[in-house]
Design a protein around this motif. Structure first.
Motif, short mmCIF file in Angstrom:
data_model
loop_
_atom_site.label_atom_id
_atom_site.label_comp_id
_atom_site.label_asym_id
_atom_site.label_seq_id
_atom_site.Cartn_x
_atom_site.Cartn_y
_atom_site.Cartn_z
N ARG A 33 -11.75 8.87 61.17
CA ARG A 33 -11.51 8.41 59.75
C ARG A 33 -10.70 8.05 58.93
NH1 ARG A 33 -8.83 14.86 59.41
NH2 ARG A 33 -10.99 15.97 60.89
N GLU A 34 -9.98 6.84 60.12
CA GLU A 34 -9.75 5.89 59.44
C GLU A 34 -10.61 4.63 59.44
OE1 GLU A 34 -5.85 2.16 59.94
OE2 GLU A 34 -6.16 4.26 61.38
N ASP A 35 -10.98 4.64 60.16
CA ASP A 35 -12.42 3.40 60.27
C ASP A 35 -13.36 4.13 59.87
OD1 ASP A 35 -11.29 1.51 62.36
OD2 ASP A 35 -12.12 2.90 63.51
N ARG A 37 -13.48 5.47 56.11
CA ARG A 37 -12.32 5.03 54.99
C ARG A 37 -12.45 3.72 54.57
NH1 ARG A 37 -8.67 9.45 56.01
NH2 ARG A 37 -7.07 7.72 57.43
N VAL A 38 -12.22 3.21 55.77
CA VAL A 38 -12.11 0.95 55.12
C VAL A 38 -14.33 1.20 55.48
CG1 VAL A 38 -12.09 -0.99 57.00
CG2 VAL A 38 -10.12 1.01 57.21
N ILE A 39 -15.09 2.03 56.29
CA ILE A 39 -16.84 1.28 56.02
C ILE A 39 -17.17 1.57 54.72
CG2 ILE A 39 -18.39 1.77 56.47
CD1 ILE A 39 -17.90 1.75 59.89
N ASP A 40 -16.35 2.66 54.02
CA ASP A 40 -16.65 3.64 52.62
C ASP A 40 -16.17 2.31 51.74
OD1 ASP A 40 -18.13 5.98 53.96
OD2 ASP A 40 -16.21 7.23 53.41
N ALA A 41 -15.31 2.01 51.95
CA ALA A 41 -14.47 1.08 51.08
C ALA A 41 -15.53 -0.28 51.13
CB ALA A 41 -12.84 0.82 50.59
N LYS A 42 -15.81 -0.83 51.79
CA LYS A 42 -16.06 -2.07 51.69
C LYS A 42 -17.84 -2.04 51.11
CE LYS A 42 -13.35 -4.65 56.15
NZ LYS A 42 -14.51 -4.54 57.19
N VAL A 43 -18.23 -0.55 51.73
CA VAL A 43 -19.64 -0.46 51.79
C VAL A 43 -19.69 -0.44 49.15
CG1 VAL A 43 -21.94 1.87 50.91
CG2 VAL A 43 -20.72 1.37 53.29
N ASP A 217 -11.63 14.90 70.76
CA ASP A 217 -11.19 14.27 72.06
C ASP A 217 -11.49 12.28 70.50
OD1 ASP A 217 -11.06 15.63 73.96
OD2 ASP A 217 -13.38 14.06 74.68
N ASN A 218 -9.93 11.56 71.07
CA ASN A 218 -10.04 10.27 69.96
C ASN A 218 -11.27 10.11 70.44
OD1 ASN A 218 -7.33 11.48 69.29
ND2 ASN A 218 -6.23 10.26 70.88
N ARG A 219 -11.84 9.54 69.55
CA ARG A 219 -13.19 9.00 69.66
C ARG A 219 -13.05 7.23 69.22
NH1 ARG A 219 -15.68 11.46 64.32
NH2 ARG A 219 -13.19 11.31 63.61
N ILE A 220 -13.47 6.50 70.02
CA ILE A 220 -13.81 5.36 70.27
C ILE A 220 -13.64 4.20 69.01
CG2 ILE A 220 -14.05 3.14 71.41
CD1 ILE A 220 -14.97 4.87 73.72
N SER A 221 -13.39 3.47 68.61
CA SER A 221 -13.46 2.54 67.65
C SER A 221 -13.66 1.11 68.08
CB SER A 221 -12.61 2.50 66.03
OG SER A 221 -13.44 1.66 65.21
#
Length: 222
Positions: A33-35, A37-43, A217-221
């Protein structure tokens, strides 16, 4: 082998390993989710730059059925080259899925740079075909027409009737003379919850179980 030749060999070897990792074993897990949000902001930032710097881009963006935006795609090269980035598919102003893009190039080339790659699907059919694909390669699964700027700084209209358009933008502006052919685009898949998978196995083997509480599960980033 002389020291300079050894250094060149090592650098070329490392580049080939990088190409193998990116194009063969690249991560396809969905971003956290955090990643995301970062991608969304960069888009958002990449689209804002495009609208500001390229006259007529805003109109094309509004006309598209969907847009696939890869902000800050990293391209690195030493004899051989590779590029990789993550981005989002935006439909109706909403990021609906996340993807990565990877490509390799060969020949004498040096250095590293970042660029934004923005693909526009100009009708519903090409957008649906893209979303239904299990893996999509530019120039193989669909022809991508590169948008360029004319003499007066506005978009060249010769390619605007094509079903898939692409903007490639670096820090100096809209890039010309580049090709996306061979670039592989892969959807980042969400992992199946562990308890759901266990329940599925019990059902398939005829074992009765109580409905589990769903936890991801924790998803891999990567």
């Amino acid at each position: 082998m002389e020291a300079s030749q050894l250094t060149l060999f090592r650098n070329e070897f490392h580049t080939m390993i990088l190409l193998f990792v990116i194009l063969g074993l690249g991560c396809t897990s969905a971003p956290s989710r955090e990643d995301a949000r970062v991608i969304d902001a960069k888009v958002d930032a990449a689209l804002a730059r495009l609208k500001k710097d390229v006259k007529g881009a805003d109109s094309l963006l509004r006309s598209a059925s969907g847009m696939l935006v890869f902000p800050g795609v990293l391209q690195a090269a030493f004899w051989g080259g590779a590029e990789y980035g993550k981005g989002a598919l935006r439909i109706g102003g909403v990021n609906v899925d996340y993807y990565n893009i990877a490509a390799a190039s060969f020949g004498l080339q040096f250095g590293a740079q970042k660029k934004d790659i923005i693909l526009l699907f100009m009708n519903d059919q090409v957008l649906q075909d893209f979303r239904n694909s299990s893996g999509w390669t530019a120039g193989v699964d669909g022809t991508v027409a590169l948008v360029t700027v004319g003499a007066e700084g506005s978009i060249n209209t010769t390619t605007l009737n094509e079903p898939i358009l692409a903007f490639v933008v670096d820090q100096t502006g809209l890039m010309a003379g580049v090709s996306l052919e061979g670039s592989k685009i892969t959807k980042l898949q969400r992992q199946v919850p562990r308890r759901v998978e266990k329940t599925r196995n019990h059902i398939e083997t005829g074992m009765l179980v109580s409905p589990p509480a769903l936890t991801w599960d924790n998803r891999i980033s990567c």
